[in-house]
Design an enzyme around this catalytic site. Structure first.
Site, short mmCIF file in Angstrom:
data_model
loop_
_atom_site.label_atom_id
_atom_site.label_comp_id
_atom_site.label_asym_id
_atom_site.label_seq_id
_atom_site.Cartn_x
_atom_site.Cartn_y
_atom_site.Cartn_z
N HIS A 45 0.84 -1.23 0.06
CA HIS A 45 -0.06 -0.07 0.02
C HIS A 45 0.70 1.31 0.11
O HIS A 45 0.68 2.40 -0.81
CB HIS A 45 -0.88 -0.06 1.18
O1 RIB Z 1 -3.91 -0.59 5.53
C1 RIB Z 1 -2.78 -0.84 5.13
C2 RIB Z 1 -2.14 0.30 5.93
O2 RIB Z 1 -2.04 -0.29 6.97
C3 RIB Z 1 -0.64 0.46 5.33
O3 RIB Z 1 0.08 1.56 5.85
C4 RIB Z 1 0.11 -0.61 6.35
O4 RIB Z 1 1.46 -0.44 6.45
C5 RIB Z 1 -0.71 -0.43 7.51
O5 RIB Z 1 0.07 0.60 8.22
#
Ligand code: RIB
Ligand code: CA
Length: 325
Positions: free
Chosen positions: A247
């Site tokens: 992400h």
């Molecule tokens: O939902 C994904 C997010 O949550 C990303 O930033 C991952 O590192 C967690 O922090």
């Protein structure tokens, strides 16, 4: 002209990839790193950030953030990122304890030092940015722009059925941040799950990163590969097969380049009291609230183009720079 960026992250596997990308990007100067509790406890996040900063040659203050959300009890994601936050990776001990300032103070002082120029990048819960806004309500006008990885707009959650992790850990903080930035000179850019989940690391991606580790011998390359193996194992156990949704790097790359996705304005708010939906980011697609859009949501992601860019940038970043503590 390099872009000053403050990275607020709960490192975390995809946070570590984003930090490596930013550290190696020729157009970026990391002006500060804030360690936020989230994926793992703040002490582990901070240790990860300190070690990565040293190994990557990030010449910037690294500050420890709050140990818990504004009001909620802290929840962590040891199953997703591993008990220390970087999966199977083995890290050396950091040689420093970081900047003595609290994370919120580092937000404020870094923004004041770069009026109108600093890009804020939130890759974890919003606790420390919310605390920084209490210290200095002028932050939305001091920052060049705020970019957030968080939320899920009309898309299933990854934490609750309707909530995404970074918002779900501290919904009050996220709601306060969106409220404070409403009316800011630039709407925050929100990279939510329906955008970031289009970035799927496969075994081929992992092999390309392993090739970088073999060619460069950089310890961070090995850390990222070992961390990602855990992440793949988690996604497989979660029913997604041998892959990983990565992400944070997409939001970081869009913040720096403006590429790999488009944006659309939307009025978004955070559900705080829903029995089933607490932490949901609600998007008012039809304008039923009568509110002006307060965020620009990432859309139309070009994942293959992005992944090629990311892997090339990681290769460049890890072909030079610091290699040992
Ligand atoms: O939902 C994904 C997010 O949550 C990303 O930033 C991952 O590192 C967690 O922090
Ligand atoms: Ca994160």
């Amino acid at each position: 002209m390099t872009l000053p960026v403050l990275v607020d992250c709960d490192t975390g596997i995809d946070d570590a990839i984003a930090l490596t990308y930013l550290a190696g990007h020729p157009d970026v100067r990391i002006a500060g790193v804030v360690s936020s509790a989230g994926n793992v406890e703040v002490a582990a996040v901070h240790r990860n950030n300190l070690v990565l900063a040293e190994l990557l040659g990030i010449d910037a203050p690294v500050s420890r953030g709050a140990a818990a959300p504004l009001t909620a009890d802290l929840m962590t994601a040891d199953d997703t990122h591993g008990p220390q936050g970087l999966g199977h990776a083995h890290l050396p001990e950091p040689t420093t304890s970081g900047d003595p300032r609290e994370g919120a103070q580092l937000w404020v002082e870094t923004a004041r030092a770069h009026p109108g120029e600093l890009v804020g990048l939130v890759l974890g819960p919003h606790t420390n940015l919310a605390l920084a806004l209490e210290l200095d309500p002028e932050l939305p006008r001091l920052l060049r722009r705020l970019h957030i990885m968080g939320g899920a707009i009309n898309h299933r959650g990854n934490t609750g059925p309707t909530s995404e992790w970074n918002i779900a850990v501290d919904p009050e903080a996220a709601q306060q941040v969106l409220a404070a930035f409403t009316g800011a000179p630039q709407r925050p850019v929100l990279g939510s799950l329906e955008a970031t989940e289009t970035v799927r690391f496969t075994s081929a991606t992992l092999s390309r990163l392993q090739g970088t580790a073999d060619r460069t011998g950089h310890p961070v390359a090995t850390i990222l590969v070992d961390a990602l193996r855990w992440y793949f194992e988690f996604h497989q156990a979660d029913g997604f097969g041998w892959m990983a949704h990565v992400h944070d790097p997409l939001v970081a790359a869009h913040a720096v380049t403006g590429g790999f996705a488009r944006t659309r304005p939307l009025a978004v708010d955070v559900e705080l009291t829903g029995m089933l939906t607490r932490g949901q980011t609600v998007g008012d697609e039809l304008g039923r609230w009568g509110r002006a859009p307060n965020v620009d949501v990432l859309t139309d992601v070009r994942p293959e183009e992005f992944i090629d860019h990311l892997l090339q940038m990681l290769q460049d970043a890890l072909s030079g720079g610091n290699r040992s503590l």
